[in-house]
Design an enzyme around this catalytic site. Sequence first.
Site, PDB file in Angstrom:
ATOM      1  N   ASN A 111      -2.643   1.218  -3.313  1.00 36.51           N
ATOM      2  CA  ASN A 111      -1.263   0.794  -2.928  1.00 36.51           C
ATOM      3  C   ASN A 111      -0.178   1.217  -3.684  1.00 36.51           C
ATOM      4  O   ASN A 111      -0.251   1.106  -5.022  1.00 36.51           O
ATOM      5  CB  ASN A 111      -1.446  -0.786  -2.657  1.00 36.51           C
ATOM      6  CG  ASN A 111      -0.203  -1.378  -2.225  1.00 36.51           C
ATOM      7  OD1 ASN A 111       0.609  -1.037  -1.134  1.00 36.51           O
ATOM      8  ND2 ASN A 111       0.337  -2.362  -2.738  1.00 36.51           N
ATOM      9  N   HIS A 113       3.411   0.145  -5.218  1.00 33.92           N
ATOM     10  CA  HIS A 113       4.090  -1.203  -5.287  1.00 33.92           C
ATOM     11  C   HIS A 113       5.494  -0.864  -6.154  1.00 33.92           C
ATOM     12  O   HIS A 113       5.518  -0.409  -7.312  1.00 33.92           O
ATOM     13  CB  HIS A 113       3.312  -2.458  -5.863  1.00 33.92           C
ATOM     14  CG  HIS A 113       4.005  -3.761  -5.736  1.00 33.92           C
ATOM     15  ND1 HIS A 113       4.036  -4.535  -4.720  1.00 33.92           N
ATOM     16  CD2 HIS A 113       4.645  -4.252  -6.695  1.00 33.92           C
ATOM     17  CE1 HIS A 113       4.711  -5.660  -5.174  1.00 33.92           C
ATOM     18  NE2 HIS A 113       5.019  -5.500  -6.360  1.00 33.92           N
ATOM     19  N   SER A 140       4.529   1.165  -9.197  1.00 27.74           N
ATOM     20  CA  SER A 140       2.875   1.292  -9.803  1.00 27.74           C
ATOM     21  C   SER A 140       2.079   1.622  -8.523  1.00 27.74           C
ATOM     22  O   SER A 140       2.447   1.237  -7.494  1.00 27.74           O
ATOM     23  CB  SER A 140       2.446  -0.009 -10.215  1.00 27.74           C
ATOM     24  OG  SER A 140       3.452  -0.726 -11.273  1.00 27.74           O
ATOM     25  N   ASP A 149      -1.769  -7.401  -4.908  1.00 28.01           N
ATOM     26  CA  ASP A 149      -1.260  -6.457  -5.821  1.00 28.01           C
ATOM     27  C   ASP A 149      -1.755  -6.526  -7.251  1.00 28.01           C
ATOM     28  O   ASP A 149      -1.216  -6.557  -8.450  1.00 28.01           O
ATOM     29  CB  ASP A 149       0.343  -6.847  -6.003  1.00 28.01           C
ATOM     30  CG  ASP A 149       1.085  -6.525  -4.625  1.00 28.01           C
ATOM     31  OD1 ASP A 149       0.680  -5.554  -3.877  1.00 28.01           O
ATOM     32  OD2 ASP A 149       2.127  -7.341  -4.491  1.00 28.01           O
TER      33      ASP A 149
HETATM   34  C1  GRF Z   1       7.914   1.391  -0.817  1.00 24.17           C
HETATM   35  O1  GRF Z   1       9.070   0.592  -1.544  1.00 24.17           O
HETATM   36  C2  GRF Z   1       6.755   0.684  -1.458  1.00 24.17           C
HETATM   37  O2  GRF Z   1       6.848   0.654  -2.740  1.00 24.17           O
HETATM   38  C3  GRF Z   1       6.457  -0.721  -0.811  1.00 24.17           C
HETATM   39  O3  GRF Z   1       6.922  -0.601   0.513  1.00 24.17           O
HETATM   40  C4  GRF Z   1       7.979   0.492   0.689  1.00 24.17           C
HETATM   41  C5  GRF Z   1       7.642   1.644   1.616  1.00 24.17           C
HETATM   42  O4  GRF Z   1       8.677   2.403   1.842  1.00 24.17           O
HETATM   43  N1  GRF Z   1       5.044  -1.108  -0.840  1.00 24.17           N
HETATM   44  P1  GRF Z   1       8.464   3.663   3.112  1.00 24.17           P
HETATM   45  O5  GRF Z   1       8.089   2.751   4.361  1.00 24.17           O
HETATM   46  O6  GRF Z   1       7.321   4.376   2.411  1.00 24.17           O
HETATM   47  O7  GRF Z   1       9.800   4.088   3.421  1.00 24.17           O
END
Ligand code: GRF
Length: 222
Positions: A111, A113, A140, A149
């Site tokens: 994932n 984050h 991360s 997370d």
């Molecule tokens: C990113 O900021 C990621 O860190 C978080 O969700 C967002 C996804 O953005 N988990 P996108 O849909 O890939 O534009």
Amino acid sequence: MKQRPLKAAVLISGTGSNLKALIDAVALKGLNLDIVHVVSNRTDAPGINHATGTGIPVTVISHTGFLNREAHDTAVASVLQESQAELIILAGYMRILSEEFTRRYNGRMINLHPSLLPLYKGMDTYNRVLLSGDSETGASIHFVTAGLDSGPVISQVRIPVLPDDDASALKTRLGPIEHKLLTATVGLFCKREIGYREDAVLYRGQPLEQPLQLDPDEMVFN
Ligand code: GRF
């Protein structure tokens, strides 16, 4: 000899800019990844459009049509199973996962984050960073485990918090750097340099003491 491309499925819920970054990295920069499936839990996720015309199969499995979380996760898992994905990439997949789902993909699901984990798990990371007065933040990538997370962190990238930053400015600045972090880290998986053992990240066969700290200007994957 070049390894065969790693088969990965990408799960999204929204904009899908990270999915696009992966697709572009495969098409334009030789990322040795085979995106075998995209799954969205939202019918209206704009990110679905990034897969259009690429030949990557997309399945929308709306969470609204299921009795409970487990039932939805089971439906997603059956698509993933069919796709033969070796790595599951959560790229803006805004779902809390059932324990069974996380157990099934233990060591094979990552994932992205938007914080320096273990700081600021969960939502609204940018405002929480600003409220705390932190001088830096970042993103991360971690293995997904049952806790939100909370799985072992593989890699991070850091950016300074600037005096005039608000949540939107931070998010805008971090976005492109997240794309690089994701493609660079997935690149390490493609080179089979990242592994998982007993709740620990293995890097080139050795347990990682600290998350890899990637430099936004030097992140490469091949
Ligand atoms: C990113 O900021 C990621 O860190 C978080 O969700 C967002 C996804 O953005 N988990 P996108 O849909 O890939 O534009």
